[in-house]
Structures are given as C-alpha cells and as structure tokens.
Write an enzyme that holds these catalytic residues in place. Structure first.
Site, PDB file in Angstrom:
ATOM      1  N   THR A   1     152.360  -4.368  60.566  1.00  0.00           N
ATOM      2  CA  THR A   1     151.528  -3.253  60.031  1.00  0.00           C
ATOM      3  C   THR A   1     151.938  -2.860  58.825  1.00  0.00           C
ATOM      4  O   THR A   1     153.167  -3.157  58.488  1.00  0.00           O
ATOM      5  CB  THR A   1     151.777  -1.961  61.042  1.00  0.00           C
ATOM      6  OG1 THR A   1     153.051  -1.787  61.013  1.00  0.00           O
ATOM      7  CG2 THR A   1     151.247  -2.197  62.531  1.00  0.00           C
TER       8      THR A   1
ATOM      9  N   LYS B   1     146.909  21.345  57.539  1.00  0.00           N
ATOM     10  CA  LYS B   1     147.095  22.501  58.520  1.00  0.00           C
ATOM     11  C   LYS B   1     147.243  23.767  57.822  1.00  0.00           C
ATOM     12  O   LYS B   1     148.112  24.262  57.211  1.00  0.00           O
ATOM     13  CB  LYS B   1     148.408  22.313  59.335  1.00  0.00           C
ATOM     14  CG  LYS B   1     148.473  21.053  60.076  1.00  0.00           C
ATOM     15  CD  LYS B   1     149.687  20.585  60.633  1.00  0.00           C
ATOM     16  CE  LYS B   1     149.829  19.196  61.304  1.00  0.00           C
ATOM     17  NZ  LYS B   1     150.018  18.027  60.317  1.00  0.00           N
TER      18      LYS B   1
ATOM     19  N   TRP C   1     143.185  23.304  61.621  1.00  0.00           N
ATOM     20  CA  TRP C   1     143.191  22.110  61.107  1.00  0.00           C
ATOM     21  C   TRP C   1     141.752  22.020  60.273  1.00  0.00           C
ATOM     22  O   TRP C   1     141.045  22.310  60.818  1.00  0.00           O
ATOM     23  CB  TRP C   1     143.102  21.153  62.055  1.00  0.00           C
ATOM     24  CG  TRP C   1     144.429  20.936  62.844  1.00  0.00           C
ATOM     25  CD1 TRP C   1     145.700  21.956  62.544  1.00  0.00           C
ATOM     26  CD2 TRP C   1     144.854  19.798  63.748  1.00  0.00           C
ATOM     27  NE1 TRP C   1     146.718  21.355  63.380  1.00  0.00           N
ATOM     28  CE2 TRP C   1     146.363  20.135  64.100  1.00  0.00           C
ATOM     29  CE3 TRP C   1     144.209  18.747  64.624  1.00  0.00           C
ATOM     30  CZ2 TRP C   1     146.988  19.378  65.133  1.00  0.00           C
ATOM     31  CZ3 TRP C   1     144.852  17.965  65.336  1.00  0.00           C
ATOM     32  CH2 TRP C   1     146.106  18.436  65.728  1.00  0.00           C
TER      33      TRP C   1
ATOM     34  N   GLU D   1     147.697  -2.652  66.049  1.00  0.00           N
ATOM     35  CA  GLU D   1     148.382  -2.716  67.067  1.00  0.00           C
ATOM     36  C   GLU D   1     147.117  -2.796  68.348  1.00  0.00           C
ATOM     37  O   GLU D   1     147.345  -3.174  69.562  1.00  0.00           O
ATOM     38  CB  GLU D   1     148.740  -1.183  67.567  1.00  0.00           C
ATOM     39  CG  GLU D   1     149.994  -1.127  66.724  1.00  0.00           C
ATOM     40  CD  GLU D   1     149.717  -0.508  65.360  1.00  0.00           C
ATOM     41  OE1 GLU D   1     148.921  -0.588  64.787  1.00  0.00           O
ATOM     42  OE2 GLU D   1     150.849   0.101  64.739  1.00  0.00           O
TER      43      GLU D   1
HETATM   44  P1  AMP Z   1     145.593  -1.021  60.262  1.00  0.00           P
HETATM   45  O1  AMP Z   1     146.486  -1.154  61.531  1.00  0.00           O
HETATM   46  O2  AMP Z   1     146.071  -1.196  58.937  1.00  0.00           O
HETATM   47  O3  AMP Z   1     144.097  -1.642  60.450  1.00  0.00           O
HETATM   48  O4  AMP Z   1     145.242   0.682  60.172  1.00  0.00           O
HETATM   49  C1  AMP Z   1     144.873   1.304  61.341  1.00  0.00           C
HETATM   50  C2  AMP Z   1     144.208   2.636  61.138  1.00  0.00           C
HETATM   51  O5  AMP Z   1     143.035   2.681  60.238  1.00  0.00           O
HETATM   52  C3  AMP Z   1     143.823   3.466  62.415  1.00  0.00           C
HETATM   53  O6  AMP Z   1     145.054   3.989  62.894  1.00  0.00           O
HETATM   54  C4  AMP Z   1     142.762   4.558  61.569  1.00  0.00           C
HETATM   55  O7  AMP Z   1     143.595   5.615  61.191  1.00  0.00           O
HETATM   56  C5  AMP Z   1     142.258   3.539  60.545  1.00  0.00           C
HETATM   57  N1  AMP Z   1     140.897   3.484  60.938  1.00  0.00           N
HETATM   58  C6  AMP Z   1     140.429   2.024  61.312  1.00  0.00           C
HETATM   59  N2  AMP Z   1     139.315   2.128  61.588  1.00  0.00           N
HETATM   60  C7  AMP Z   1     138.769   3.158  61.247  1.00  0.00           C
HETATM   61  C8  AMP Z   1     137.591   4.111  61.387  1.00  0.00           C
HETATM   62  N3  AMP Z   1     136.413   3.362  61.701  1.00  0.00           N
HETATM   63  N4  AMP Z   1     137.295   5.296  60.899  1.00  0.00           N
HETATM   64  C9  AMP Z   1     138.385   5.990  60.497  1.00  0.00           C
HETATM   65  N5  AMP Z   1     139.625   5.331  60.577  1.00  0.00           N
HETATM   66  C10 AMP Z   1     139.935   3.985  60.823  1.00  0.00           C
END
Ligand code: AMP
Length: 551
Positions: free
Chosen positions: A187, A444, A449, A331
C-alpha cells in the site's frame, strides 16, 4: 454431508491456460509512441509467459515461492510476467515506480525480491537503488533504455528477449494450493512504512470473475479495455486477469500516460472501455476541449481510486463516455463496490444520484458501518461511520516478512477479522455506499463533521476551478475548520468571495460548513498513484508556506 463436487483449485495458471487457448486471438496492443503499436495475441503472450517461466527457473534458478519483482509500465511483457510468475509457483511483486527511492528500497528488501524485471526506460530509477538491495541477484531488462546504467552493478543482467528466445513452449505447471500467494502489492502508505498485501490464487480468480460480471465491468471479447490504471497499483484493478478470463482485448499505454498520447491512442485504437483515477480523466477532458478528437468508441469509463466529482461525470456523459464509479483499496483487490444504478432508477431523476455513489456491494463483499464508539450503524443512508468489509478477496492481514507472522494492526483489522477501511460513509438500505471522507481527512468542527469531499466537489463544479482540495486546519474556536486550496483556470478572475457565494448558492453547502480560509495553488499535490496528497497541503499550511486569505 459433503458435496459430490470436484475440488479443483482456483489458480492464476488456469486463467493463463484458458486465455491463451480459448481466447488465443484476443490482442494486447502496447503503445510505442512512434509508428505502429506493438500487437500481440493472447496465444503469443501465453507462449511467451511459458518461456519466461522456463527462463526464470532454468537460467535464473527461481524456485518455490521466491519473489520476482516487476518495475514496469503497462505493456504486454508486464502481462506475461503477471502470468508466468504465479503459474510457476513464485510470487509476483509489482513495484510502484512513483514511490520515493527510500520506500522502494524498503519494499524490495521487505519482500526479499530475488529478481527484478525492469523496463529499460526505468533503469535510471532502478540502477542507483541496486547497492541498497542485497536480495536482488538478477535484473532482467525489457524494452528500450540505457543498459550502461547497470555497468558495475553487483547483479547479473539479462535481456528479456534473449532469455525467452528458444525456450520450450510448454511448461509442466505445478499443482498449486489455491490459498498460496500469487502476487503482492504494498500500500502506498500515507503513514508509517508501506504494508504488503498478498493476494492468493483463489482471491485473484474469484475477483476476476466479479470484475467480469455484467453488474461490474461486464466486458466481453468484443471490447477493448484501455488499461490506464497502472499494473503496479492493485493489479491494474484486476484487469489483466479478468481480460484473459473473458478474452477482452487490452490497450496498454506503456509510459505514454500524458493526456495528448492517451487521446491519440483512443482515437486510433478505438477502445470501448477505459479505467483510471479521476486525475487522469480531468487531464484528458482538458485535452479534448483544447483539441477535439474522435473518442466515440469509448462508451464506458470506470473511475475509482478517489471520488469522482459530479462535474467530471457530467462532462464525460456529454462526450458520450458513460462513467461508472467504483470504490476499492489495495487491501480489497480492489473491487469493493461499483455504481450500477438499480433497474427501478434507470431513466429516472434518481439515476444520476445512484451513479455518484461509490456503488453497491457484490455478494462476496460483506460490509458494516462502525460508529465512533464502536457501535454498529444501520444501513439507512444517513448514519455515517467507518466502513468495515470482509470477503474472499479482502485482506485479513499484512505480510510480516520472511519467517515473520502476518501483521494485524488493531487500527486496520477488527478483533473478529474484518478490514477497517479508514473510509467514512453511509450505506443505503439497498446496499449503496456513499463515502463522505477518509477518517483522517474529515474536518471535525465544533463536534460536527464536515466532508472535505463535498466541499471539493462543489468547488470543482465552478466553471473557473480546475481542481480544489480541502483540508482541516486547527482553529481556536472550533477545533478544526476547512482550508480551501483552489487551482483556477488560466485567465480566471474569480475571487474568494465569489467562490464562497457559489458554494452557499442554492444550499449546495450549509453556511456553517463554508470555508473561511482560502488559498490559490498551482496544482494539487498528488500521491504516487495520482490521488490528492492532503498531508503535503497540511504540512505546507503548518509551515506557513501557503498564502492564506481569511474571509
Ligand atoms: P489505494 O489502496 O491506494 O487504492 O487507496 C484506497 C483508498 O482510495 C480507499 O480507502 C479510499 O479512501 C480511496 N478511494 C478509492 N476509490 C474511491 C472512490 N470511488 N471514492 C472515494 N475514495 C476512493
């Protein structure tokens, strides 16, 4: 009573063999930037994957579950590596070429990669790191690039094409337990060291089937998918596997990810589908406005990775490209939800609202919302809490390192094994997720929120705003308040008062949520995978680097 069904393992090998045989004439087209693109059928790529596996085993001595890393763009050779490495029982480790050097070093050492397959164009990135990568014994170079950068490196250097040449075209693939590791991806790590997610053969297989379902991406062998989302970012959202399963043609941009070549490849190769994060699409949109192209083939666009601004969805709809919004994480393989509106909403006023949500959970992804006190919240479309998920392609732990137990940090995994996503949102009674924020980005203010995403979307619907990011900053009275950082279109004369009035207009944003702190920036800082990097903005604010106006 036990079933009478056969217990056949679900493996990446099976996807490879099937794709190369049954969908042998489907194509992987890789953009080369000049002249004809490189074209390779699934049959040819399948044979070359077999040859690569022979080379890795016979010439490089890869055995067991050793890790073979790739530092590559999206291209046919990367797809070959995707299949060869897991099918021989080894573990594919895709390296994110946009990570800072020290994180790449950490990741390669943590995974103990033995081999790195690298695109020649990325040698300037890899070569200086090699002295810090003691586990790497072999570097395999593919495509154009300056090999002399590897002179003097304490590794054996191989040419990808020379390794494959003359190798046998069949392989006695090992029987693999479907729960074995097939691939790993770290990640991007907003805090602390990057964490390794290890996908199993089974998780990849099941996830590919989900990607191909009509309610998900639903592509067939009549489609060509422009895979912009990098192969180093959650397996390009599972597309290379899903395409081999259904014979979907792939158009691979290689290193040509700027808006102009993307527009050019859409016009000339006529893909029907494309997948990428919103920032790529914002860039493409600006390019198409500046220099219109025939993009009429592209009727389906999957957007995820961060929230799709409504203005972007509308703009794409107007160009005939229908956006489908999806949510996921490294994940979650990554498909967690996908926003196909329910039948009753299609063609009604409700449809657009459904498309803007993050989408609906598939059967294999169970979801629940947890409130601040750990209480379960109802699926009523109103109660906002942290999203937790579980399912056969959802991580239950992070890789601990060789000989080390998997890691289950309490902030990422609940006691009963669910993944805590760190995303905050609501779920409607019919299973549609609406994210309001990242737990760490929500503002916050005085015990309430404020969603930074809502403010950003409202700002980005202003005709003079190219991009906007909103972050929480400390405030004596309210605890935190929003700071709006705005990128204006060239030549725009919009001022902060008018932007604020625009937000308040028609009740878009409640008055108490309106930002009083504003600043103009040149561009929103992005993470290695193209998402808004709000921690950079928070730091810049804390260090007084931003010229902030208080209204
Ligand atoms: P990654 O592991 O780098 O792909 O990041 C995952 C994170 O990207 C998620 O936990 C979200 O916070 C954000 N994310 C992914 N898809 C979306 C979406 N369609 N809308 C808003 N946030 C998203």
């Amino acid at each position: 009573m036990l079933s009478t069904m056969q217990d056949v393992p679900l493996t990446v090998t099976r996807i490879l063999v099937h794709g190369a045989l049954v969908h042998g004439s489907s194509q992987i087209t890789t953009w080369t930037g000049e002249g004809e693109p490189q074209r390779r059928s699934f049959r040819e790529a399948g044979t070359r994957a077999v040859q690569l596996a022979h080379a890795l085993r016979d010439d490089l001595g890869v055995t067991g579950d050793e890790r073979v890393a790739t530092l590559m763009w999206n291209n046919a050779e990367h797809v070959e590596a995707y299949f060869a490495i897991p099918s021989m029982g080894a573990v594919l480790h895709t390296l994110n070429l946009r990570l800072p050097a020290e994180q790449l070093v950490f990741i390669v050492n943590h995974a103990a990669d033995r081999v790195v397959i690298v695109n020649g164009s990325l040698l300037p990135l890899l070569a200086p790191l090699l002295p810090h990568l003691p586990t790497v014994e072999h570097v395999v170079v593919s495509g154009p690039g300056d090999r002399s950068l590897l002179d003097g490196a304490a590794v054996r250097v191989h040419e990808y094409e020379e390794l494959l040449a003359g190798k046998p075209t069949t392989y006695d693939w090992p029987e693999i337990d479907e729960r074995q590791a097939a691939a790993m991806c770290y990640t991007s790590g907003t805090t602390g060291d990057p964490k390794g997610v290890v996908y199993s053969h089974r998780s990849i297989y099941l996830h590919s089937m989900q990607v191909n379902m009509a309610q998900s991406m639903g592509l067939t062998d009549r489609d060509t998918s422009l895979v912009v989302v990098p192969q180093f970012h959650v397996n390009a959202w599972g597309l290379p596997h899903a395409t081999f399963m259904s014979g979907i043609n792939m158009l691979m941009p290689d290193r040509f990810l700027q808006a102009a070549p993307l527009a050019e490849m859409i016009e000339s190769e006529r893909p029907t589908h494309a997948a990428a994060v919103p920032t790529i699409w914002q860039g493409l949109l600006a390019e198409l406005h500046a220099k219109p192209r025939d993009v009429s083939s592209l009727t389906q666009v999957t957007i995820g990775g961060s929230a799709c601004p409504p203005s972007l969805m509308t703009a794409f709809d107007e160009l005939g490209m229908r956006v489908c919004h999806a949510w996921g994480m490294t994940e979650t393989s990554p498909l967690g939800t996908i926003a196909r509106p329910p039948a009753h909403a299609v063609g009604t006023d409700e449809e657009f609202g459904y498309r803007l949500t993050q989408g609906r959970f598939p059967a294999s992804v169970e979801a629940r919302l947890t409130g601040p006190g750990g209480e379960r919240l109802p699926w009523d479309g109103e109660s906002a809490g942290e999203l937790e998920v579980r399912g056969p392609w959802i991580a239950g732990a992070y890789y601990g390192g060789q000989g080390v137990e998997p890691l289950r940090p309490a902030d990422k995994f609940s006691e009963d094994g669910w993944l805590k996503t760190g995303d905050v949102g609501t779920i409607s009674a019919d299973g549609f997720l609406t994210l309001t924020d990242r737990a760490k980005d929500v503002i916050k203010s005085g015990g309430e929120w404020i969603s930074s995403v809502d403010l950003e979307n409202a700002l980005m619907s202003h005709p003079d705003v190219t991009e906007a990011a909103v972050v929480a900053v400390p405030d004596e009275k309210w605890g935190e308040r929003p700071l709006a950082t705005v990128v204006l279109k060239a030549g725009s004369a919009a001022d902060f008062e008018s932007l604020r009035a625009f937000l308040a207009d028609e009740g878009k944003i409640a008055r108490w949520q309106l930002p009083e702190r504003w600043t103009i920036i040149e561009s929103v800082p992005k993470t290695s995978v193209g998402k808004f990097d709000k921690k950079v903005l928070r730091r810049q604010y804390a260090e007084g680097e931003l010229d902030v106006t208080k209204l």
